[in-house]
Design a protein around this motif. Sequence first.
Motif, PDB file in Angstrom:
ATOM      1  N   GLN A   1     -14.612   5.479 -13.555  1.00  0.00           N
ATOM      2  CA  GLN A   1     -14.731   5.468 -12.053  1.00  0.00           C
ATOM      3  C   GLN A   1     -12.960   5.536 -11.541  1.00  0.00           C
ATOM      4  O   GLN A   1     -12.066   4.399 -12.256  1.00  0.00           O
ATOM      5  CB  GLN A   1     -15.132   4.680 -11.134  1.00  0.00           C
TER       6      GLN A   1
ATOM      7  N   ASP B   1     -25.687   8.115   0.843  1.00  0.00           N
ATOM      8  CA  ASP B   1     -24.971   6.782   0.193  1.00  0.00           C
ATOM      9  C   ASP B   1     -25.143   5.314   1.402  1.00  0.00           C
ATOM     10  O   ASP B   1     -24.208   5.720   2.259  1.00  0.00           O
ATOM     11  CB  ASP B   1     -23.566   7.616   0.700  1.00  0.00           C
TER      12      ASP B   1
ATOM     13  N   THR C   1     -14.581   7.633  -6.470  1.00  0.00           N
ATOM     14  CA  THR C   1     -14.536   7.316  -5.623  1.00  0.00           C
ATOM     15  C   THR C   1     -15.162   5.723  -6.033  1.00  0.00           C
ATOM     16  O   THR C   1     -15.398   5.620  -6.854  1.00  0.00           O
ATOM     17  CB  THR C   1     -15.794   7.511  -4.722  1.00  0.00           C
TER      18      THR C   1
ATOM     19  N   GLU D   1     -25.344   5.387  -7.056  1.00  0.00           N
ATOM     20  CA  GLU D   1     -25.073   5.720  -5.568  1.00  0.00           C
ATOM     21  C   GLU D   1     -25.067   7.711  -5.928  1.00  0.00           C
ATOM     22  O   GLU D   1     -25.345   7.906  -7.044  1.00  0.00           O
ATOM     23  CB  GLU D   1     -22.866   5.440  -6.413  1.00  0.00           C
TER      24      GLU D   1
ATOM     25  N   SER E   1     -22.061  12.757  -3.464  1.00  0.00           N
ATOM     26  CA  SER E   1     -20.451  12.723  -3.114  1.00  0.00           C
ATOM     27  C   SER E   1     -20.003  12.963  -2.189  1.00  0.00           C
ATOM     28  O   SER E   1     -19.251  12.600  -1.615  1.00  0.00           O
ATOM     29  CB  SER E   1     -20.058  12.099  -4.483  1.00  0.00           C
ATOM     30  N   GLU E   2     -19.833  14.484  -1.862  1.00  0.00           N
ATOM     31  CA  GLU E   2     -19.245  15.352  -1.169  1.00  0.00           C
ATOM     32  C   GLU E   2     -19.884  14.996   0.220  1.00  0.00           C
ATOM     33  O   GLU E   2     -18.925  14.881   1.190  1.00  0.00           O
ATOM     34  CB  GLU E   2     -18.748  15.635  -1.808  1.00  0.00           C
TER      35      GLU E   2
ATOM     36  N   GLU F   1     -19.767  -1.705   2.323  1.00  0.00           N
ATOM     37  CA  GLU F   1     -18.757  -0.083   2.335  1.00  0.00           C
ATOM     38  C   GLU F   1     -17.355  -0.977   2.820  1.00  0.00           C
ATOM     39  O   GLU F   1     -16.602  -0.327   2.649  1.00  0.00           O
ATOM     40  CB  GLU F   1     -19.270   0.578   3.587  1.00  0.00           C
TER      41      GLU F   1
ATOM     42  N   SER G   1     -16.747   2.273  -6.084  1.00  0.00           N
ATOM     43  CA  SER G   1     -18.277   1.567  -6.271  1.00  0.00           C
ATOM     44  C   SER G   1     -18.587  -0.054  -6.413  1.00  0.00           C
ATOM     45  O   SER G   1     -17.550  -0.706  -6.834  1.00  0.00           O
ATOM     46  CB  SER G   1     -19.651   2.422  -6.866  1.00  0.00           C
TER      47      SER G   1
ATOM     48  N   SER H   1     -21.026  11.725   1.531  1.00  0.00           N
ATOM     49  CA  SER H   1     -20.990  10.513   1.814  1.00  0.00           C
ATOM     50  C   SER H   1     -20.479  10.750   2.770  1.00  0.00           C
ATOM     51  O   SER H   1     -18.558  10.773   3.220  1.00  0.00           O
ATOM     52  CB  SER H   1     -20.170  10.037   0.755  1.00  0.00           C
ATOM     53  N   HIS H   2     -20.553  10.054   4.133  1.00  0.00           N
ATOM     54  CA  HIS H   2     -19.511   9.554   5.335  1.00  0.00           C
ATOM     55  C   HIS H   2     -18.988  10.833   5.971  1.00  0.00           C
ATOM     56  O   HIS H   2     -18.332  10.797   7.094  1.00  0.00           O
ATOM     57  CB  HIS H   2     -18.263   8.801   5.142  1.00  0.00           C
TER      58      HIS H   2
ATOM     59  N   SER I   1     -15.172  10.123 -11.392  1.00  0.00           N
ATOM     60  CA  SER I   1     -16.108   9.650 -10.324  1.00  0.00           C
ATOM     61  C   SER I   1     -14.476   8.751  -9.904  1.00  0.00           C
ATOM     62  O   SER I   1     -14.297   8.160 -10.417  1.00  0.00           O
ATOM     63  CB  SER I   1     -16.923   9.065 -10.302  1.00  0.00           C
TER      64      SER I   1
ATOM     65  N   ARG J   1      -4.062   6.079  -7.525  1.00  0.00           N
ATOM     66  CA  ARG J   1      -5.624   6.587  -7.488  1.00  0.00           C
ATOM     67  C   ARG J   1      -5.274   6.644  -8.940  1.00  0.00           C
ATOM     68  O   ARG J   1      -5.204   7.358 -10.003  1.00  0.00           O
ATOM     69  CB  ARG J   1      -6.447   7.493  -7.122  1.00  0.00           C
TER      70      ARG J   1
END
Length: 360
Positions: free
Chosen positions: A167, A95, A304, A157, A324-325, A131, A306, A327-328, A302, A246
């Motif tokens: 998204q 990411d 998440t 991404e 993606s899981e 970010e 972006s 990330s961070h 998605s 969301r």
Amino acid sequence: MSERNVLDLLCSMIRFPSLSGEEDEICAYMQSYVDAAGIQNRRIGNSLYFWIGSGTNKLLLASHLDVVPPSSGHPYPPFDAAEVNGRIYGRGASDAKASGAAMTSALLELAAENWHPENGQVIVALTECEETHYEKNGLRRLLKDHLPRPQAALVGEPTSLIPTIAQKGLLVLRLDAKGKSAHAARHALGENAILQTVRDIQQLSAITFDRVHPVLGPTSLNVTTIQGGTARNVIPDQCTIYLDIRSTPSYTHEEIVAKVREAVSSEVTVHSDRIVPVSTKTDENIVDACLEALPGTEPAGSPTASDWVFLKDVPTVKIGPGHSELSHTAEECVDTSEVMRAVDFYKSAVKGYFEHSRKV
């Protein structure tokens, strides 16, 4: 070019601790890297874009240079780019420096092969402050003042190289209940704002979002924080909660706000609605090009956010190497085989997009 090139580039990128707002050194490095390949480029702030071709049909490949701060418990130093058992570990490994490295390598390889789009231009943008810092977001700035609006885009991404054609958005609402303070021994003289909030939460739980998006599923609404009361013996005169919603393209943010206001007695304030849901129709050329480059793959959605939000009116697919899981997280890493496969994918998708455009 050697398959190892993209891995070496990715490792070099990870070794720059490019936290949001601190991308100067990595941007300079990437500019020197594309300079050495003889690719036209331009730096704006700590964002860089470079291109081949000069036609009117512009395809944008965009990813970001910044990363979030390291987590606790990294198995390897977060900026060492440790390569272990076919994976590269480090902050930003997936990411989204893997996407940036693969997009860069793809464009350089296309240029080295003397391939140029017919009546088109391929632009790679590696940007700052994705970010954090909405106002300083590099892609937002480039699209506002420096880049022409593209006809299609790929956003890099981590999606495990699965084409993402929708998204979710993010709508954050603040709800303020107003009561009247009183001594707890004389509670009848007051109005308990916390109890008002409890009733509102019950009403919120009854809200339904019947229009379900075919890829993203239903809109979700969650109470994420609550704050009220000043002392154990005082009836609280105010209580505040925040809602994390969301959203999907099935409902506008305005429709959701109206639903919430109708359901509760608290004052509703929009805290943030800038991250709108986005989607791309399945019959767009860029979607066809991605699916043809990845036979047997089905498009996905998605949850998440972006930089796609800045391309909401442009046919866009979000796709890149990495999970993606991760990330961070302290375990952030990316499979070397997937990074190399990403280079071939981006090249094929670019070529396929312009082939489809020529047939229209």
